[in-house]
Design a protein around this motif. Structure first.
Motif, PDB file in Angstrom:
ATOM      1  N   LEU A 920      33.791 -18.909 -16.658  1.00 59.30           N
ATOM      2  CA  LEU A 920      35.047 -18.613 -17.334  1.00 59.30           C
ATOM      3  C   LEU A 920      35.672 -17.381 -16.699  1.00 59.30           C
ATOM      4  O   LEU A 920      34.975 -16.476 -16.253  1.00 59.30           O
ATOM      5  N   TYR A 934      45.776 -15.243 -18.563  1.00 58.17           N
ATOM      6  CA  TYR A 934      45.145 -16.544 -18.329  1.00 58.17           C
ATOM      7  C   TYR A 934      43.696 -16.510 -18.794  1.00 58.17           C
ATOM      8  O   TYR A 934      42.991 -15.521 -18.621  1.00 58.17           O
ATOM      9  N   GLY A 936      40.313 -19.350 -18.644  1.00 56.20           N
ATOM     10  CA  GLY A 936      39.855 -20.679 -18.272  1.00 56.20           C
ATOM     11  C   GLY A 936      38.915 -20.632 -17.098  1.00 56.20           C
ATOM     12  O   GLY A 936      38.156 -19.672 -16.915  1.00 56.20           O
ATOM     13  N   ASP A 937      38.966 -21.679 -16.256  1.00 57.63           N
ATOM     14  CA  ASP A 937      38.130 -21.776 -15.073  1.00 57.63           C
ATOM     15  C   ASP A 937      38.364 -20.569 -14.169  1.00 57.63           C
ATOM     16  O   ASP A 937      39.501 -20.200 -13.889  1.00 57.63           O
ATOM     17  N   GLY A 943      42.822 -24.216 -17.426  1.00 59.53           N
ATOM     18  CA  GLY A 943      42.742 -23.215 -18.474  1.00 59.53           C
ATOM     19  C   GLY A 943      44.041 -23.130 -19.253  1.00 59.53           C
ATOM     20  O   GLY A 943      44.905 -24.018 -19.207  1.00 59.53           O
ATOM     21  N   LEU A 944      44.209 -22.026 -19.993  1.00 59.76           N
ATOM     22  CA  LEU A 944      45.371 -21.780 -20.830  1.00 59.76           C
ATOM     23  C   LEU A 944      46.023 -20.469 -20.422  1.00 59.76           C
ATOM     24  O   LEU A 944      45.349 -19.511 -20.053  1.00 59.76           O
ATOM     25  N   SER A 955      46.415 -27.350 -15.147  1.00 60.19           N
ATOM     26  CA  SER A 955      45.534 -28.309 -14.487  1.00 60.19           C
ATOM     27  C   SER A 955      45.880 -28.305 -13.009  1.00 60.19           C
ATOM     28  O   SER A 955      46.915 -28.829 -12.601  1.00 60.19           O
TER      29      SER A 955
END
Length: 995
Positions: A920, A934, A936-937, A943-944, A955
Motif C-alpha cells: 500500500l 492518493y 492504494g497500490d 487506488g483512490l 486504474s
C-alpha cells in the motif's frame, strides 16, 4: 553520479551549470521499451538550490547502467503537505519534440530513409537528429502529428511499420534494430523469493499440432490430415495443448495426386513443425516478471543468481527457468527503474513487449494488431535474425540461396549441429562430435607437454649446478669483504666518537659554534627536520593512529619515489556518510605561539563515492586537548585525479597551542592514496622531501624558544656543568638543575630519588609506599591484596546511598523510581510496581547470534508512549505524540493499540499480512492539472484519490470520478437490474435495488 541542474536553454552540458543537486533523494528514473522516459525525486526546502528549481529548467542524470547521462526537463514541482520537500517531475529532453509539428509526411524505403524524411518534414527548427539502422522497407503517410507521435505514438507510426527499439539521447532519437544485449542473466523463478513476482500465461501455448490441407472438388471441400506432431516439451505440461494447422499453401498438390501422396507431403513438411523458425518457442508459455531488485538483496541467492540485475539494460534479454513446467524461457526487459545517485537498477519488468507510448495514445490500435497477425500468417521457415540481414534455417537439407552470415541448424537423424554460411560455404560451428574432437586435441597437447617437460627438467639440472658453483665462489669473496668492512668501520667509528666527544666537551670552540644564544632562551638551529614520526611508513602504521570502519592501509606493492604509500579503499563495503582517519604521532611544542612552520603532502585520489571527499590538515591543540587551529593542506578534494599531486601549506602556531599533528580524513567511500608527508621549520623546494625519524624524534635536536627551561636566566651564566652528548640521546649533567614551566616527558623516566610535593600520576609502579593522601586516576585492582570486591562494594555503597552495586549489576534509587541495570539491560520500577525496561533480546527459533534491542512493558503497566515538550519549553509535562494502550486501559479519546497524535508520513510502501507481495502507498497523484492525495497500490496503478469535493477511482492511467457516478445513481429510488436474460433477449429475472 550526482544530478546537475541547468538553465532551460542549456544544450551542451559540459559544465556544472547551476550546481550539483547533492541533497536530492528518493530519485527514480523510469523507462519503458519504446515508451516513456521520466525522472522523479524529492529535494529538501533547506537545500542549497531549492530556489533554483523551477519548471522548464533541466536536470542531467544517468538514466541506466549502460547509457550516457541524459537531460530531463522539469515539467512539474509540488511542495509536499508538510512543507519539508519539493516533489520534482521531469520528462526526457526528447519530449520537446512533442511540442513541434509535422503537417504531412510520406515515409518510404528503409528505416534510415524514413527517419530522414520525417526529420525534413518537421516545421520548427530542432536540435534533434532522427536516426535508424533498420533495413526493412515499408511505406506510411501521416498528417498533422508531432514528431514523437510519428515515431511511436499513433496509427501508421514508424514503430508500427518498421519496428525497432527506441533509444533517446540528448540530441538524437534513434529507432534501432536491436538496442539491448542477449542473454545477460539467467535465474530461476520461485514463489518464495521476496522481490520477485511473476505470471505464467499458457493461453497461446501449443505442444501438439494436427497438420491439414483442404481440397476443393466442385462445390465440395474435404480435408486430409497428416500425422499428429508433438513438441519435445509436450511432457512438461499437465495437458496437451493441441491445435490444427492448415498447410495447404505450404505443399505442392498436383491434379491426379492420390490421397496417400498428399499425406506423405504433409508429413514431410510438418514433421519438424516445432523446429521451424516461425514456430520457435510456441511450445513455451508467456512469462511476465516484475523484479524489485532492492528487495531481492535480502535473498540468500542474491549474490549468485540476481546480482547481475543491478547492471541490466532496457531491452536486454534474460533466460528464465519456469519450475512449474521445467522449461527455460527467453524474456526481454520492457521496463526499468534506476537510481542515478546509487547507480543501480531498483526494479524491472521482463516478458511480453509493451508499446507504452502507443498504449497511452487515444487512437485505437486495432489496425496495428491486424498488421501483426497478418505478418505472423505470412512468416516463412527462414526468420530474419536480430541484425536484420541474415536468416536462420533448420532441417536435414542445406537451405537454398543462403546469404553470407546465415545460420543453419541441421539434423540428419544421427547427428546435429550448427553451421554458418561463410565465404560461399557452410562452416561447422558446433555439432554432436565437437566434444570428441576437443578430447583428441587435448590428448595430443598433453603428450606434447610431457616431452617438453622432460627437456625442461634436464635444462634445470644443468643450470642449477652452474649456479651452485657461482654461489660458492661468491660466498668466499663476500666473507672477506665483510671482515674488511668490520675492521675498517670499527676504527672509523672510534675515531668519529673521539672527535665528537672532544668537540662537545670543548665548550668554547665546540658548543658555541653549534648553538646560538638568545636573550630569552636557547634556539637550536635544526636544518630541514621533518617532525612527523615515520613519515615514510617504514613501520607501516605502528606510529600512526587509525579510526573508522575501513582503515587506511600501507600498500607494500606501490612506492612513490622510493617511499611507501598509505591508501584508503572501501571496495565493496558500504561507507556512505562514514569517516576514516589517519593521524600522526603528536608533536609537543609548549610555548611557540607565532612560530612559522611549513607542511606538504602528496595525494592521488583515484575515485570518490557519492557525496564523498577527503582532506589533509595540520591540527593544533592546547593543553586541555581542545583544538585551537586547523590548516588544510591544499583544501578538500572530491574529484578523481589523473595522478599524484603535491600540496603545501604555511602553518602559524597559535599562542595556546601545545601540540600539533597531521590528520588525513576520508569522508564517504572511494580510493585515495597519500605519501611523503612533511612538517618542519624549513620550506622545501617543489618536489623535495625529507623523511622523518622512523621510530621517534628523541635523537633529533628539537630545541625551540622556551621549549625547555634549564633554570637558565642569562645565557651561559646558568649553565653549570655543561651538556654532554653520547650516542643514546641527550644527557644533562649538573649539581643543581631547575626546570620551570609545563614539562612533558615522552617515554620512560627513571629517577633514582625523588621528593614530589604534589603529583597527579596516571600510571605508577611503586614497590613500597607510605602515602598519607593520594589521588589515583587509574588503579589496577589485580595488584591489590585482600577481598578487593568487598572493599570496593562496601566503600561505594557507603559513599553513595542512592546507588548500590552487587554481583548482578547496579541499582539507582532516585525518589521513588528505581532503575536496575541487569545483565540483559535496564528495568524500571515505580511505587513498588514493575513498569518495564529496555534490553537486549533474542528471538525464538533463531540462533544465539540473532539479537536485537527491545522496549518492553511489564504486565502490571498500562501503556507506553513517545512524548515531546513544546518548542523552546524545558519544564512542562511532555505532550504524548505516539502511544500504545492495552485493551482495558485506554484513556478517553484514545483506543487500544497504537495511537498517533501528530502528523504521519509514509515515504515507502506498507506491507500487508498474508502472502501478497503488493504494498500500500500514500503519496500525491497528479492528473487533470491538479495534485491529489492518493491511497492504494504503491506503484500508483490502482487506488483512490480525493480533493476539490470529488473522489476518484484510479486504474492504471485512467481516472474515474466516483463522486459523479454515485450522485448520478443517488435518489433514483427503486431500480430493476436484469439478472437472467433469455435467448431471445427478453429478461427472465430482475434484481430490485433501491438507490
Amino acid at each position: 553520479m550526482t544530478p546537475i541542474l541547468y538553465n532551460s536553454d542549456e544544450i551542451d552540458f559540459t559544465s556544472n551549470g547551476l550546481g550539483q543537486l547533492t541533497e536530492l533523494y528518493s530519485v527514480d528514473i523510469q523507462e519503458q521499451r519504446n515508451g516513456l522516459l521520466t525522472f522523479t525525486g524529492l529535494y529538501p526546502v533547506t537545500g542549497q538550490h531549492y530556489g533554483d528549481i523551477s519548471e522548464g529548467r533541466i536536470i542531467l542524470a544517468k538514466p541506466s547502467p549502460l547509457d550516457d547521462n541524459h537531460a530531463f526537463r522539469i515539467v512539474n514541482t509540488q511542495l509536499d503537505i508538510a512543507g519539508h520537500s519539493l516533489q520534482i517531475e521531469a520528462d526526457s529532453i526528447t519530449y520537446d519534440l512533442t511540442h513541434n509539428i509535422v503537417k504531412s509526411v510520406t515515409m518510404k524505403g528503409t528505416g534510415s530513409t524514413a527517419m530522414n524524411q520525417l526529420q525534413e518534414a518537421i516545421v520548427n527548427p530542432s536540435i534533434f537528429t532522427l536516426y535508424s539502422d533498420i533495413t526493412t522497407r515499408s511505406t506510411s503517410t501521416l498528417n498533422y502529428v508531432n514528431p514523437m507521435e510519428a515515431i511511436a505514438g499513433t496509427q501508421g507510426s514508424f514503430l508500427q511499420y518498421w519496428g525497432g527499439e527506441m533509444k533517446r539521447e540528448n540530441r538524437r532519437v534513434a529507432m534501432l534494430n536491436r538496442r539491448g544485449r542477449d542473454n545477460v542473466a539467467t535465474f530461476r523463478l520461485g514463489k518464495n523469493i521476496s522481490g520477485l513476482r511473476y505470471t505464467v500465461d499458457t493461453s497461446n501455448l501449443v505442444t501438439q499440432v494436427i497438420p491439414t490441407v483442404n481440397l476443393t472438388e466442385g462445390n465440395t471441400t474435404r480435408y486430409l490430415e497428416g500425422a499428429t506432431v508433438s513438441s519435445k516439451r509436450v511432457g512438461n505440461y499437465p495437458i496437451k495443448y493441441t491445435q490444427s494447422v492448415d498447410v495447404t499453401d505450404k505443399i505442392t498438390i498436383n491434379d491426379g495426386d492420390t490421397d496417400k501422396a498428399i499425406i506423405d507431403r504433409i508429413n514431410a513438411y510438418a514433421g519438424n513443425w516445432f523446429a521451424q523458425s516461425e514456430n520457435t518457442n510456441k511450445d513455451l508459455p508467456d512469462v511476465t516478471i516484475e523484479v524489485d531488485v532492492l528487495s531481492l538483496q535480502d535473498s540468500a541467492d542474491y549474490a549468485d543468481k540476481f546480482a547481475k540485475l543491478e547492471t541490466i539494460g532496457l531491452t536486454d534479454t534474460v533466460t528464465v527457468y519456469v519450475p512449474e513446467y521445467g522449461v527455460n524461457v527467453t524474456a526481454i526487459v520492457n521496463e526499468l527503474h534506476y537510481d542515478p545517485i546509487g547507480e543501480r537498477v531498483t526494479s524491472l519488468v521482463v516478458g511480453t513487449a509493451k508499446v507504452s507510448f502507443a498504449d497511452a495514445n487515444q487512437n485505437a490500435l486495432s489496425d496495428l494488431q491486424n498488421k501483426v497477425i497478418q505478418v505472423q500468417e505470412q512468416a516463412t521457415q527462414a526468420v530474419v535474425s536480430a541484425n536484420g540481414k541474415n536468416s536462420n534455417h533448420s532441417g536435414r537439407n542445406a537451405p537454398a540461396h543462403p546469404q553470407e552470415g546465415d545460420t543453419w541448424f541441421w539434423d540428419d537423424g544421427a547427428d546435429s549441429g550448427i553451421r554458418v554460411f561463410t565465404n560461399g560455404v557452410w562452416v561447422d560451428s558446433v555439432d554432436t562430435k565437437t566434444l570428441e574432437r576437443i578430447n583428441n586435441a587435448v590428448d595430443s597437447a598433453i603428450e606434447t607437454s610431457y616431452t617438453y617437460t622432460d627437456e625442461l627438467n634436464d635444462k634445470q639440472v644443468e643450470l642449477t649446478n652452474e649456479l651452485n658453483n657461482k654461489v660458492a665462489n661468491g660466498e668466499a669473496l663476500l666473507k672477506q669483504e665483510i671482515t674488511d668492512r668490520e675492521n675498517g668501520d670499527s676504527v672509523t667509528l672510534q675515531a668519529g666518537k673521539d672527535f665528537v666527544t672532544s668537540q662537545i666537551k670543548d665548550y668554547d670552540t665546540g658548543m658555541q659554534s653549534q648553538i646560538s644564544q638568545v636573550s630569552d632562551g636557547i634556539m637550536a638551529s635544526v636544518s630541514s627536520t621533518n617532525l612527523i614520526t615515520d613519515s615514510s611508513f617504514v613501520n607501516a602504521t605502528a606510529n600512526w593512529t587509525l579510526a573508522g570502519d575501513v582503515s587506511w592501509k600501507i600498500d607494500n606493492e606501490i612506492m612513490l619515489k622510493g617511499v611507501r604509500v598509505a591508501t584508503f579503499n572501501n571496495g565493496s563495503t558500504d561507507f556512505d556518510r562514514k569517516t576514516s582517519t589517519l593521524k600522526s604521532t603528536p608533536i609537543y611544542t609548549m610555548n611557540l605561539g607565532g612560530t612559522q612552520f611549513y607542511a606538504s603532502i602528496d595525494i592521488y585520489a583515484q575515485s570518490f563515492g557519492t557525496s564523498a571527499y577527503m582532506k589533509a590538515e595540520i591540527v593544533q591543540k592546547n593543553s586541555s586537548g581542545t583544538t585551537t587551529k586547523t590548516t588544510a593542506i591544499g583544501g578538500s578534494f572530491d574529484t578523481a585525479m589523473s595522478g599524484w599531486n603535491t600540496y603545501t601549506a604555511d602553518i602559524t602556531l597559535d599562542s595556546a597551542t601545545t601540540q600539533l599533528y597531521l590528520q588525513v580524513t576520508q569522508y564517504g567511500g572511494g580510493k585515495v592514496s597519500v605519501a611523503r608527508p612533511y612538517l618542519g621549520s624549513t620550506k622545501l623546494n617543489a618536489g623535495d622531501y625529507i623523511p622523518g625519524s622512523s621510530t621517534d624524534n628523541t635523537s633529533t635536536l628539537k630545541l625551540f624558544n622556551n621549549f625547555f627551561a634549564f633554570g637558565i636566566q642569562a645565557n651561559t651564566g646558568a649553565l653549570i656543568s655543561g651538556i654532554n652528548g653520547d650516542s643514546s640521546g641527550l644527557n644533562i649533567v649538573g649539581e643543581k638543575i631547575t626546570v620551570t614551566g609545563d614539562t612533558t616527558f615522552i617515554g620512560k623516566n627513571f629517577m633514582d630519588g625523588a621528593i614530589i610535593k604534589n603529583a597527579s600520576i596516571g600510571s605508577a609502579q611503586i614497590a613500597d609506599a607510605s602515602i598519607t593522601n593520594a589521588k589515583i586516576s587509574n588503579l589496577d585492582v589485580n595488584k591489590l591484596s585482600g577481598n578487593v570486591s568487598s572493599f570496593i562494594q562496601s566503600n561505594w555503597n557507603g559513599k553513595y546511598g542512592s546507588t548500590t552495586i552487587n554481583s548482578t549489576g547496579m541499582t539507582v534509587n532516585s525518589g521513588g523510581v528505581i532503575t536496575d541495570f541487569m545483565n540483559s539491560g535496564m528495568k524500571l520500577t515505580m511505587a513498588g510496581e514493575s513498569i518495564g525496561g529496555i534490553g537486549v533480546q533474542g528471538m525464538t527459533g533463531k540462533p544465539n547470534t540473532y539479537q536485537g534491542l527491545t522496549f518492553w512493558l511489564d504486565g502490571n503497566a498500562e501503556y507506553m508512549a513517545w512524548a515531546a515538550r513544546n518548542n523552546g519549553d524545558t519544564s512542562m509535562n511532555p505532550v504524548i505524540q505516539m502511544s500504545w494502550y492495552r485493551s482495558n486501559s485506554a484513556p478517553t479519546g484514545a483506543y487500544a493499540g497504537f495511537n498517533f497524535d501528530d502528523d504521519v508520513i509514509f515515504n515507502q510502501g506498507i506491507n500487508v499480512p498474508g502472502i501478497s507481495k503488493a504494498k500500500l502507498g500514500f503519496t500525491t497523484k497528479t492528473f487533470n492539472g491538479f495534485n491529489y492525495p492518493y491511497f492504494g497500490d504503491s506503484r500508483l496503478q490502482a487506488g483512490l484519490a480525493y480533493g476539490s469535493g470529488y473522489t476518484y477511482l484510479i486504474s492504471g492511467t485512467t481516472y474515474y470520478n466516483l463522486t459523479r457516478v454515485i450522485k448520478a445513481l443517488d435518489n433514483l429510488g427503486a431500480v430493476k437490474i436484469p439478472s437472467v436474460i433469455n435467448s431471445d433477449g427478453t429478461v427472465k429475472t430482475w434484481f430490485n435495488v433501491t438507490l
